[in-house]
Design a protein around this motif. Structure first.
Motif, PDB file in Angstrom:
ATOM      1  N   LEU A  38      -4.484  -1.517  38.962  1.00 39.55           N
ATOM      2  CA  LEU A  38      -4.976  -2.683  39.688  1.00 39.55           C
ATOM      3  C   LEU A  38      -4.047  -3.860  39.413  1.00 39.55           C
ATOM      4  O   LEU A  38      -3.593  -4.040  38.279  1.00 39.55           O
ATOM      5  N   ALA A  39      -3.780  -4.679  40.430  1.00 46.42           N
ATOM      6  CA  ALA A  39      -2.866  -5.803  40.239  1.00 46.42           C
ATOM      7  C   ALA A  39      -3.369  -7.036  40.974  1.00 46.42           C
ATOM      8  O   ALA A  39      -3.998  -6.940  42.042  1.00 46.42           O
ATOM      9  N   LEU A  40      -3.087  -8.196  40.393  1.00 49.16           N
ATOM     10  CA  LEU A  40      -3.379  -9.466  41.058  1.00 49.16           C
ATOM     11  C   LEU A  40      -2.287 -10.461  40.708  1.00 49.16           C
ATOM     12  O   LEU A  40      -1.576 -10.326  39.714  1.00 49.16           O
ATOM     13  N   THR A  41      -2.141 -11.460  41.555  1.00 53.34           N
ATOM     14  CA  THR A  41      -1.143 -12.510  41.367  1.00 53.34           C
ATOM     15  C   THR A  41      -1.818 -13.853  41.556  1.00 53.34           C
ATOM     16  O   THR A  41      -2.648 -14.013  42.454  1.00 53.34           O
ATOM     17  N   TRP A  42      -1.484 -14.832  40.724  1.00 48.45           N
ATOM     18  CA  TRP A  42      -2.061 -16.159  40.880  1.00 48.45           C
ATOM     19  C   TRP A  42      -1.006 -17.227  40.576  1.00 48.45           C
ATOM     20  O   TRP A  42       0.021 -16.959  39.974  1.00 48.45           O
ATOM     21  N   LYS A  43      -1.301 -18.437  41.034  1.00 47.15           N
ATOM     22  CA  LYS A  43      -0.400 -19.565  40.830  1.00 47.15           C
ATOM     23  C   LYS A  43      -0.676 -20.227  39.484  1.00 47.15           C
ATOM     24  O   LYS A  43      -1.800 -20.261  39.009  1.00 47.15           O
ATOM     25  N   TRP A  44       0.363 -20.751  38.909  1.00 48.72           N
ATOM     26  CA  TRP A  44       0.170 -21.597  37.733  1.00 48.72           C
ATOM     27  C   TRP A  44      -0.672 -22.796  38.135  1.00 48.72           C
ATOM     28  O   TRP A  44      -0.598 -23.278  39.263  1.00 48.72           O
ATOM     29  N   PRO A  45      -1.463 -23.388  37.250  1.00 49.97           N
ATOM     30  CA  PRO A  45      -1.660 -23.013  35.851  1.00 49.97           C
ATOM     31  C   PRO A  45      -2.931 -22.214  35.644  1.00 49.97           C
ATOM     32  O   PRO A  45      -3.346 -22.005  34.513  1.00 49.97           O
TER      33      PRO A  45
END
Length: 370
Positions: A38-45
């Protein structure tokens, strides 16, 4: 808004995690342990709650309300750059320890016990529940652990002689099953209707014209001399026109009938694997709302490759990515998974296949699950 039936939820330490950008969940009858990525991507911060998942955590994975895996988190790699953070969580079924760990039972030999009894003894120290769906009660004269083999290798060797297989289920149990025991799929796979694509390697490099099994059996009052010390069985495959011989050296005590069953299974299983094909379909569920699952029979209609026959679903992989949710279904003719002791191959008649089936000379055109 996502369909609730297609939402993937990872439950760890009393918390549910979702919102995955990509998903891959695989299961199959030829492997003991299903897996997930499973994978996810998010923006800082910002930092999602899934960051609290750690290696070694016990986890449950669901698609909608369907429990598809109970197991362990194995890896949580993180990648980041100046603007984004990418987190992946991967793991495998509770039964993964049986695949990785050595068989170290003491004593390491069983005599005059059933298949299920021996399997339960092999997995006992790992706390894995064994579910026997076969009802088989045959008693084996002997099973001995080979030096260096894993628990699953020992189980697989044992079950191959018994024409059974071991896989896992959504609860992380080890399941002893018969091929096709999951029933029949509601939907057919039909090219031009619900098939996105098909891939058939059609690789016959592992197929032979002669299969020979050799082994031994401990002598007794009824079985002594060469009849016990030199057990062998041979079967030919007239469909393979040039001479190619496969010799199988079987360890432990085997009988003539077991050796004969082994070579018959080897012959038919190798043909089935040579015809194994993977189909991709949209979504993870059939038209009745149930997930596609391994060990079901499904009708394949593919005029391009040349199939018009029933197949066994050997493996399923649920994927979410750029193309949305898709399922990869690996299928194969079931004959190689369901041999019979009296070798029906020698006298079975080829049924008239429907137009478009190019493989009637290799396997019967139709098969029905018991």
């Amino acid at each position: 808004m996502a369909d609730a039936k297609e939402v993937v939820t990872l439950s760890v330490n009393g918390e549910n995690h979702g919102g995955w950008k990509s998903v891959s969940i695989g299961a199959g009858i030829e492997r003991c342990s299903r897996d997930f990525n499973l994978a996810l991507t998010w923006k800082w911060p910002g930092s999602p709650s899934a960051r609290r998942v750690r290696q070694g955590d016990r986890a449950e994975l669901r698609i909608g309300n369907d429990l598809v895996m109970t197991g362990w988190v194995y890896a949580t790699p993180v990648r980041h750059d100046s603007t984004n953070v990418a987190l992946t969580i991967s793991g495998r079924s509770l039964t993964s320890d049986l695949v990785d760990c050595g068989a170290d039972n003491k004593p390491s030999q069983w005599r005059n016990q059933t298949v299920a009894q021996i399997v339960r003894a092999l997995v006992g120290s790992y706390g894995i529940t064994v579910l026997d769906q076969t009802g088989e009660s045959a008693t084996l004269a002997d099973h001995t652990i080979q030096p260096g083999e894993t628990i699953f290798e020992s189980i697989d060797r044992l079950l191959t002689l018994s024409h059974l297989f071991a896989t896992d289920d959504g609860r992380g149990r080890l399941v002893i099953a018969n091929p096709g025991s999951a029933g029949r799929a509601v939907d057919r796979l039909v090219v031009g209707e619900n098939v996105l694509g098909g891939d058939a390697p059609l690789d016959f490099s592992g197929v032979f014209s002669v299969y020979e099994c050799k082994g031994q059996h401990v002598g007794s009052d009824d079985m002594y001399g060469a009849s016990s010390s030199e057990i062998s069985a041979t079967v030919t495959d007239s469909r393979i026109t040039r001479r190619r011989v496969k010799v199988i050296q079987e360890s432990g005590n085997i009988t003539k009938a077991m050796a004969q069953g082994r070579v018959q299974w080897e012959r038919d299983n190798r043909i089935s694997k040579a015809l194994a094909t993977t189909y991709n379909v949209q979504g993870w569920r059939q038209s009745n709302g149930r997930l596609w699952i391994p060990n079901q029979t499904v009708r394949i209609v593919d005029p391009i490759i040349g199939f018009d026959r029933d197949m066994l679903i050997v493996e399923t992989t649920y994927t979410k990515g750029e193309q949305g949710t898709t399922t990869a279904l690996k299928v194969a003719p079931p004959d190689g998974y369901m041999p019979e002791p009296d070798d029906p191959h020698k006298r079975r008649k080829i049924k008239k296949a429907k137009k478009g089936d190019n493989f009637e000379y290799l396997l019967p055109a139709d098969w029905e699950s018991n």
